[in-house]
Design a protein around this motif. Structure first.
Motif, mmCIF file in Angstrom:
data_model
loop_
_atom_site.group_PDB
_atom_site.id
_atom_site.type_symbol
_atom_site.label_atom_id
_atom_site.label_comp_id
_atom_site.label_asym_id
_atom_site.label_seq_id
_atom_site.Cartn_x
_atom_site.Cartn_y
_atom_site.Cartn_z
ATOM 1 N N THR A 59 0.833 -1.205 0.000
ATOM 2 C CA THR A 59 0.000 0.000 0.000
ATOM 3 C C THR A 59 0.866 1.252 0.000
ATOM 4 N N TYR A 60 0.201 2.384 -0.210
ATOM 5 C CA TYR A 60 0.908 3.663 -0.262
ATOM 6 C C TYR A 60 0.675 4.475 1.014
ATOM 7 N N SER A 61 1.720 5.197 1.392
ATOM 8 C CA SER A 61 1.656 6.109 2.529
ATOM 9 C C SER A 61 2.066 7.494 2.049
ATOM 10 N N ALA A 62 1.713 8.502 2.843
ATOM 11 C CA ALA A 62 2.097 9.869 2.508
ATOM 12 C C ALA A 62 2.351 10.647 3.785
ATOM 13 N N ARG A 63 3.327 11.534 3.750
ATOM 14 C CA ARG A 63 3.630 12.410 4.876
ATOM 15 C C ARG A 63 3.788 13.835 4.353
ATOM 16 N N LEU A 64 3.056 14.762 4.963
ATOM 17 C CA LEU A 64 3.120 16.172 4.582
ATOM 18 C C LEU A 64 3.438 17.018 5.804
ATOM 19 N N ARG A 65 4.276 18.033 5.622
ATOM 20 C CA ARG A 65 4.645 18.934 6.715
ATOM 21 C C ARG A 65 4.482 20.380 6.262
ATOM 22 N N GLN A 66 3.886 21.201 7.138
ATOM 23 C CA GLN A 66 3.759 22.623 6.833
ATOM 24 C C GLN A 66 3.444 23.388 8.109
ATOM 25 N N ASP A 67 4.147 24.469 8.326
ATOM 26 C CA ASP A 67 3.906 25.370 9.469
ATOM 27 C C ASP A 67 3.864 24.625 10.798
ATOM 28 N N GLY A 68 4.760 23.684 10.965
ATOM 29 C CA GLY A 68 4.830 22.951 12.220
ATOM 30 C C GLY A 68 3.879 21.776 12.339
ATOM 31 N N HIS A 69 3.040 21.556 11.360
ATOM 32 C CA HIS A 69 2.111 20.431 11.366
ATOM 33 C C HIS A 69 2.718 19.264 10.588
ATOM 34 N N ASP A 70 2.518 18.066 11.097
ATOM 35 C CA ASP A 70 3.049 16.851 10.479
ATOM 36 C C ASP A 70 1.911 15.847 10.343
ATOM 37 N N VAL A 71 1.576 15.494 9.111
ATOM 38 C CA VAL A 71 0.470 14.564 8.852
ATOM 39 C C VAL A 71 1.016 13.318 8.177
ATOM 40 N N TYR A 72 0.617 12.158 8.718
ATOM 41 C CA TYR A 72 1.032 10.878 8.128
ATOM 42 C C TYR A 72 -0.197 10.003 7.934
ATOM 43 N N VAL A 73 -0.334 9.437 6.727
ATOM 44 C CA VAL A 73 -1.424 8.506 6.435
ATOM 45 C C VAL A 73 -0.838 7.277 5.763
ATOM 46 N N SER A 74 -1.543 6.151 5.875
ATOM 47 C CA SER A 74 -1.043 4.918 5.269
ATOM 48 C C SER A 74 -2.206 3.994 4.933
ATOM 49 N N GLY A 75 -1.883 2.924 4.188
ATOM 50 C CA GLY A 75 -2.878 1.899 3.892
ATOM 51 C C GLY A 75 -3.716 2.144 2.660
ATOM 52 N N PHE A 76 -3.252 2.992 1.740
ATOM 53 C CA PHE A 76 -4.026 3.301 0.539
ATOM 54 C C PHE A 76 -3.543 2.462 -0.644
ATOM 55 N N LYS A 77 -4.492 1.994 -1.442
ATOM 56 C CA LYS A 77 -4.141 1.183 -2.606
ATOM 57 C C LYS A 77 -3.537 2.026 -3.722
ATOM 58 N N LYS A 78 -3.942 3.298 -3.800
ATOM 59 C CA LYS A 78 -3.445 4.180 -4.850
ATOM 60 C C LYS A 78 -2.653 5.338 -4.245
ATOM 61 N N LYS A 79 -1.583 5.708 -4.939
ATOM 62 C CA LYS A 79 -0.709 6.779 -4.478
ATOM 63 C C LYS A 79 -1.455 8.101 -4.382
ATOM 64 N N LYS A 80 -2.292 8.382 -5.388
ATOM 65 C CA LYS A 80 -2.999 9.658 -5.412
ATOM 66 C C LYS A 80 -3.998 9.786 -4.252
ATOM 67 N N ASP A 81 -4.576 8.642 -3.828
ATOM 68 C CA ASP A 81 -5.509 8.682 -2.710
ATOM 69 C C ASP A 81 -4.795 9.008 -1.406
ATOM 70 N N ALA A 82 -3.587 8.474 -1.244
ATOM 71 C CA ALA A 82 -2.802 8.770 -0.042
ATOM 72 C C ALA A 82 -2.448 10.247 0.008
ATOM 73 N N VAL A 83 -2.029 10.798 -1.126
ATOM 74 C CA VAL A 83 -1.671 12.218 -1.187
ATOM 75 C C VAL A 83 -2.889 13.095 -0.909
ATOM 76 N N ALA A 84 -4.028 12.743 -1.478
ATOM 77 C CA ALA A 84 -5.245 13.528 -1.301
ATOM 78 C C ALA A 84 -5.698 13.536 0.153
#
Length: 323
Positions: free
Chosen positions: A10-35
């Motif tokens: 599965t695909y995971s994604a991590r985004l950081r901005q202005d001190g916030h850190d978001v992590y998601v995982s378990g998505f079948k598609k890369k674009k869904d993880a990013v979204a």
């Protein structure tokens, strides 16, 4: 900002901005993880930081306590919900929720006042219910163990198979399907409130959803037989609690729902029209005709001031003083 990447299948994604850190995982598609990561980051940026310590440092029991203090004042079924929540709090030895109705002249959108009382191993059991409570504790021993394990897990550690195991234990303990559904509903509401209300974006999924549940049948066609009615009347005549008998007659004659008697006040009775207006029902209010036995039951309950409750007992206190 961050990136999406593959972890296992599965695909995971991590985004950081202005001190916030978001992590998601378990998505079948890369674009869904990013979204999904982008959506959660946007929520944080709009509303600020998550409330409290977050799901990785808050147990289910502690979250239950916080949820109860926040939400129960506005729920009509708060008393029943508090009893379910307190089972988790007892397992974690946390202060318990205490719910008390708000007087009509004090209401400002809330139905109840919610406070915390110190944890104690001792529970007040009315006379006549000791054997029943003992049998109930024996019957639910396995599901109580599952609940205790859930109570001490951190919110991020609870997975769908944990909740499914709890549901299965409830069913094996022969609890009714409706009771099992209410237990699941509490957990589902908690995780939804944490994800949305507290902005705990690390909770990527609600583990109390998509479970295998027993089928709930709400149809009611059970009617007391004449023999059952006679035996119940005889038992009520022998009851030491003098208001239990007329209270039961009133409930039987008016067909009130379980949640309605506690809201009925003497000021709601129209003696001339022979009706009682029940407020805060599913349809806001309804007028209920009073039969001759219902009128006599009201008189036996000794009418009080307009703001006083008509029914002053509940299913536990009705048995106080009975050996």
């Amino acid at each position: 900002m961050g990136e999406a990447y593959k972890e296992g299948n599965t695909y995971s994604a991590r985004l950081r901005q202005d001190g916030h850190d978001v992590y998601v995982s378990g998505f079948k598609k890369k674009k869904d993880a990013v979204a999904e990561a982008a959506r959660r980051l946007a929520t944080l940026l709009r509303g600020g930081r998550p409330k409290g310590l977050g799901p990785a440092h808050t147990t289910v029991a502690q979250a239950m306590q916080d949820y109860g203090v926040e939400r129960l004042p506005f729920l009509k079924g708060a008393e029943q919900e508090a009893r379910r929540i307190n089972k988790y709090l007892r397992a974690a030895r946390l202060p318990l929720l205490q719910v008390s109705p708000v007087c009509e002249d004090e209401k400002s959108g809330a139905y109840f006042k919610v406070s915390l009382q110190p944890f104690t191993d001792e529970r007040s059991v009315p006379n006549g219910l000791h054997r029943h409570r003992k049998n109930l504790m024996t019957q639910t021993a396995d599901s109580d163990k599952h609940r205790a394990v859930l109570a001490t897990k951190y919110m991020t550690e609870v997975h769908r198979y944990d909740v499914q195991g709890f549901i299965n234990a409830l069913r094996l303990d022969n609890l009714k399907a409706a009771t099992v559904a209410l237990e699941r509903a509490l957990l589902r509401a908690l995780f939804n409130h944490a994800r949305i209300g507290w902005q705990w974006s690390d909770l990527s999924d609600n583990p109390a959803t998509h479970l295998k549940m027993p089928r709930v049948v709400n149809g009611r066609d059970r009617v007391m037989s004449q023999d059952e009615q006679q035996r119940l009347d005889a038992a009520l005549e022998d009851c030491r609690n003098l208001v239990a008998g007329p209270t039961f007659v009133l409930l039987r004659e008016t067909a009130m729902r379980a949640s309605e008697p506690k809201n009925a006040r003497w000021g709601h009775v129209d003696w001339e029209r022979k009706v009682i207006t029940l407020y805060e029902t599913k349809s806001d209010k309804r007028d209920v005709p009073l039969s001759a036995p219902a009128i006599q039951a009201l008189r036996d309950l000794r009418p009080g001031k307009p703001g006083e409750r008509i029914v002053r007992i509940d299913r536990d206190r009705a048995l106080e003083g009975i050996d």
